[in-house]
Design an enzyme around this catalytic site. Structure first.
Site, PDB file in Angstrom:
ATOM      1  N   LYS A 148      51.490  88.617  12.636  1.00 29.87           N
ATOM      2  CA  LYS A 148      51.727  88.358  14.063  1.00 29.87           C
ATOM      3  C   LYS A 148      51.824  89.665  14.863  1.00 29.87           C
ATOM      4  O   LYS A 148      51.950  90.759  14.270  1.00 29.87           O
ATOM      5  CB  LYS A 148      52.999  87.514  14.203  1.00 29.87           C
ATOM      6  N   GLU A 201      43.604  75.177   9.443  1.00 30.01           N
ATOM      7  CA  GLU A 201      43.853  76.532   9.962  1.00 30.01           C
ATOM      8  C   GLU A 201      42.783  77.533   9.510  1.00 30.01           C
ATOM      9  O   GLU A 201      42.406  78.419  10.272  1.00 30.01           O
ATOM     10  CB  GLU A 201      45.255  76.985   9.542  1.00 30.01           C
ATOM     11  N   TYR A 246      48.902  76.061  17.731  1.00 33.35           N
ATOM     12  CA  TYR A 246      50.278  75.588  17.540  1.00 33.35           C
ATOM     13  C   TYR A 246      50.524  74.235  18.212  1.00 33.35           C
ATOM     14  O   TYR A 246      51.667  73.910  18.525  1.00 33.35           O
ATOM     15  CB  TYR A 246      51.262  76.635  18.074  1.00 33.35           C
ATOM     16  N   ASN A 250      58.602  86.885  14.091  1.00 30.54           N
ATOM     17  CA  ASN A 250      58.922  86.811  12.655  1.00 30.54           C
ATOM     18  C   ASN A 250      57.761  87.226  11.738  1.00 30.54           C
ATOM     19  O   ASN A 250      57.629  86.746  10.617  1.00 30.54           O
ATOM     20  CB  ASN A 250      59.496  85.440  12.294  1.00 30.54           C
ATOM     21  N   HIS A 269      52.639  84.253   9.779  1.00 32.06           N
ATOM     22  CA  HIS A 269      52.433  82.804   9.712  1.00 32.06           C
ATOM     23  C   HIS A 269      51.715  82.505   8.410  1.00 32.06           C
ATOM     24  O   HIS A 269      50.856  83.287   7.987  1.00 32.06           O
ATOM     25  CB  HIS A 269      51.565  82.317  10.884  1.00 32.06           C
TER      26      HIS A 269
HETATM   27  P1  IDP Z   1      56.971  78.643   9.959  1.00 26.45           P
HETATM   28  O1  IDP Z   1      56.223  79.708  10.723  1.00 26.45           O
HETATM   29  O2  IDP Z   1      58.000  79.244   9.043  1.00 26.45           O
HETATM   30  O3  IDP Z   1      56.043  77.667   9.275  1.00 26.45           O
HETATM   31  P2  IDP Z   1      57.458  76.569  11.953  1.00 26.45           P
HETATM   32  O4  IDP Z   1      58.627  75.647  11.923  1.00 26.45           O
HETATM   33  O5  IDP Z   1      56.107  76.009  11.645  1.00 26.45           O
HETATM   34  O6  IDP Z   1      57.804  77.830  11.020  1.00 26.45           O
HETATM   35  O7  IDP Z   1      57.427  77.206  13.413  1.00 26.45           O
HETATM   36  C1  IDP Z   1      56.320  77.936  13.864  1.00 26.45           C
HETATM   37  C2  IDP Z   1      56.809  79.174  14.550  1.00 26.45           C
HETATM   38  O8  IDP Z   1      57.506  78.807  15.731  1.00 26.45           O
HETATM   39  C3  IDP Z   1      57.813  80.020  13.749  1.00 26.45           C
HETATM   40  O9  IDP Z   1      57.200  80.907  12.849  1.00 26.45           O
HETATM   41  C4  IDP Z   1      58.556  80.753  14.832  1.00 26.45           C
HETATM   42  O10 IDP Z   1      57.829  81.887  15.270  1.00 26.45           O
HETATM   43  C5  IDP Z   1      58.579  79.720  15.943  1.00 26.45           C
HETATM   44  N1  IDP Z   1      59.845  78.976  15.916  1.00 26.45           N
HETATM   45  C6  IDP Z   1      60.199  77.992  15.072  1.00 26.45           C
HETATM   46  N2  IDP Z   1      61.441  77.537  15.345  1.00 26.45           N
HETATM   47  C7  IDP Z   1      61.864  78.254  16.391  1.00 26.45           C
HETATM   48  C8  IDP Z   1      63.084  78.248  17.142  1.00 26.45           C
HETATM   49  O11 IDP Z   1      64.016  77.477  16.894  1.00 26.45           O
HETATM   50  N3  IDP Z   1      63.151  79.160  18.156  1.00 26.45           N
HETATM   51  C9  IDP Z   1      62.147  80.019  18.454  1.00 26.45           C
HETATM   52  N4  IDP Z   1      60.975  80.059  17.758  1.00 26.45           N
HETATM   53  C10 IDP Z   1      60.848  79.184  16.746  1.00 26.45           C
END
Ligand code: IDP
Length: 150
Positions: free
Chosen positions: A20, A137, A60, A123, A126
């Protein structure tokens, strides 16, 4: 070199990984790719790209109703991303294990997110979470690549 086998008995998979914008900006593409390689995953396609807002929203779409959707899209278009197809034994789960929990504060020590991510928004990586999402994807970024390796 022996060609990977994708027979019905094989657990060789392909999965989509995105480094990212936060991690690209930190100049740690190489360090992250190195972790994949050391874990036995092979990069079979890769490119640095800048997502448009429409592309990030489409990628997304599953999260479109979530309160963090706009922040997520804003973040994903804030700079270039490094998209890759990783191949290997149990690649989908292996990649998820290497990534660590979504929230880096909860990510296990030694995982990519624990070591390189700053927050749940920024974070670092992905990774596809299941064979069905991996297929969608991988096709999103690499329509010429067969997710089953055929
Ligand atoms: P993942 O990336 O670990 O699969 P997902 O639940 O698919 O997690 O969420 C996609 C992305 O959305 C996450 O990587 C993160 O960047 C963002 N995200 C998920 N939950 C939150 C939240 O509660 N607050 C802010 N961003 C979030």
């Amino acid at each position: 070199m022996k060609k990977p086998e994708f027979s019905s008995m094989s657990t060789i998979e392909r999965t989509l990984s995105i480094i990212k914008p936060d991690a690209v900006a930190k100049n740690v593409i190489g360090q992250i790719v190195s972790r994949f390689e050391q874990a036995g995953l092979k990069v079979v396609a890769a490119r640095l790209t800048q997502l448009s807002r429409a592309e990030a929203e489409r990628f997304y779409a599953v999260h479109s109703a979530r309160p963090f959707f706009k922040d997520l899209v804003d973040f994903m278009i804030s700079g270039p991303v490094f998209v890759q197809v990783l191949e290997g034994e149990n690649a989908i789960l292996k990649n998820r294990d290497l990534m660590g929990a979504t929230d880096p504060k909860k990510a296990e020590k030694g995982t990519i997110r624990a070591d390189f991510a700053d927050s749940i928004d920024a974070n670092a990586v992905h990774g596809s979470d299941a064979p069905e999402t991996a297929a969608v994807e991988v096709a999103f970024f690499f329509p010429q690549i067969d997710v089953h390796g055929r």
